[in-house]
Design a protein around this motif. Sequence first.
Motif, mmCIF file in Angstrom:
data_model
loop_
_atom_site.group_PDB
_atom_site.id
_atom_site.type_symbol
_atom_site.label_atom_id
_atom_site.label_comp_id
_atom_site.label_asym_id
_atom_site.label_seq_id
_atom_site.Cartn_x
_atom_site.Cartn_y
_atom_site.Cartn_z
ATOM 1 N N PRO A 41 0.821 -1.209 0.000
ATOM 2 C CA PRO A 41 0.000 0.000 0.000
ATOM 3 C C PRO A 41 0.859 1.264 0.000
ATOM 4 O O PRO A 41 1.981 1.265 0.521
ATOM 5 N N CYS A 67 -9.345 2.026 -9.500
ATOM 6 C CA CYS A 67 -10.331 1.686 -8.467
ATOM 7 C C CYS A 67 -11.656 1.272 -9.097
ATOM 8 O O CYS A 67 -12.268 0.285 -8.672
ATOM 9 N N SER A 73 -7.809 -0.653 -4.452
ATOM 10 C CA SER A 73 -8.789 -0.161 -3.479
ATOM 11 C C SER A 73 -8.223 1.094 -2.817
ATOM 12 O O SER A 73 -7.011 1.265 -2.693
ATOM 13 N N ARG A 74 -9.134 1.953 -2.405
ATOM 14 C CA ARG A 74 -8.788 3.222 -1.768
ATOM 15 C C ARG A 74 -9.334 3.182 -0.346
ATOM 16 O O ARG A 74 -10.506 2.910 -0.134
ATOM 17 N N THR A 75 -8.467 3.464 0.620
ATOM 18 C CA THR A 75 -8.862 3.462 2.017
ATOM 19 C C THR A 75 -8.566 4.824 2.620
ATOM 20 O O THR A 75 -7.442 5.317 2.503
ATOM 21 N N ARG A 77 -7.915 6.920 5.846
ATOM 22 C CA ARG A 77 -7.489 6.744 7.240
ATOM 23 C C ARG A 77 -7.963 7.948 8.049
ATOM 24 O O ARG A 77 -7.793 9.086 7.634
ATOM 25 N N VAL A 84 -5.110 9.016 2.804
ATOM 26 C CA VAL A 84 -5.679 8.066 1.859
ATOM 27 C C VAL A 84 -4.584 7.092 1.452
ATOM 28 O O VAL A 84 -3.449 7.498 1.190
ATOM 29 N N SER A 85 -4.924 5.833 1.414
ATOM 30 C CA SER A 85 -3.982 4.792 1.030
ATOM 31 C C SER A 85 -4.575 3.986 -0.114
ATOM 32 O O SER A 85 -5.787 3.751 -0.157
ATOM 33 N N TYR A 86 -3.726 3.578 -1.036
ATOM 34 C CA TYR A 86 -4.140 2.760 -2.177
ATOM 35 C C TYR A 86 -3.394 1.434 -2.103
ATOM 36 O O TYR A 86 -2.220 1.391 -1.739
ATOM 37 N N GLN A 87 -4.103 0.362 -2.447
ATOM 38 C CA GLN A 87 -3.450 -0.946 -2.487
ATOM 39 C C GLN A 87 -4.134 -1.807 -3.536
ATOM 40 O O GLN A 87 -5.271 -1.567 -3.925
ATOM 41 N N THR A 89 -6.097 -4.819 -5.105
ATOM 42 C CA THR A 89 -7.098 -5.803 -4.704
ATOM 43 C C THR A 89 -6.561 -7.179 -5.106
ATOM 44 O O THR A 89 -5.484 -7.281 -5.704
#
Length: 120
Positions: A41, A67, A73-75, A77, A84-87, A89
């Motif tokens: 991420p 996304c 995926s975008r999370t 925090r 914002v964190s991206y990782q 899927t």
Amino acid sequence: MTARPGVGDTPRTCDQGLAQAFAFLGKRWNGVLLGTLADGPAGFAELARALPGISESVLSDRLGELCRVGLVSRTVREGPPVGVSYQLTDRGAALAPALEALARWAHENLPAAPGRGGGC
């Protein structure tokens, strides 16, 4: 000139899946972003630093696109500060071996772009 038997008998067609994959992954920055996120991420600023030459608006557009198709995926925090964190899927992570193989092939078979070390 005599035609060789078997040559040209069956018309060639391209693989539609491969054409679709390269149309998407070949779009500037999409494949590189996925490859960068394969390391884990990352926040927006970290991705911007990892990809010199990408504008913030293009980075935002590409992340939104990745996304929407379910590869990233975008999370958000909770803060302060909010982040914002991206990782990747699971679908995005499934591409990692193919992207690693492409990178390895490029390092072994393509000359680096002058002054850019390959574009990143």
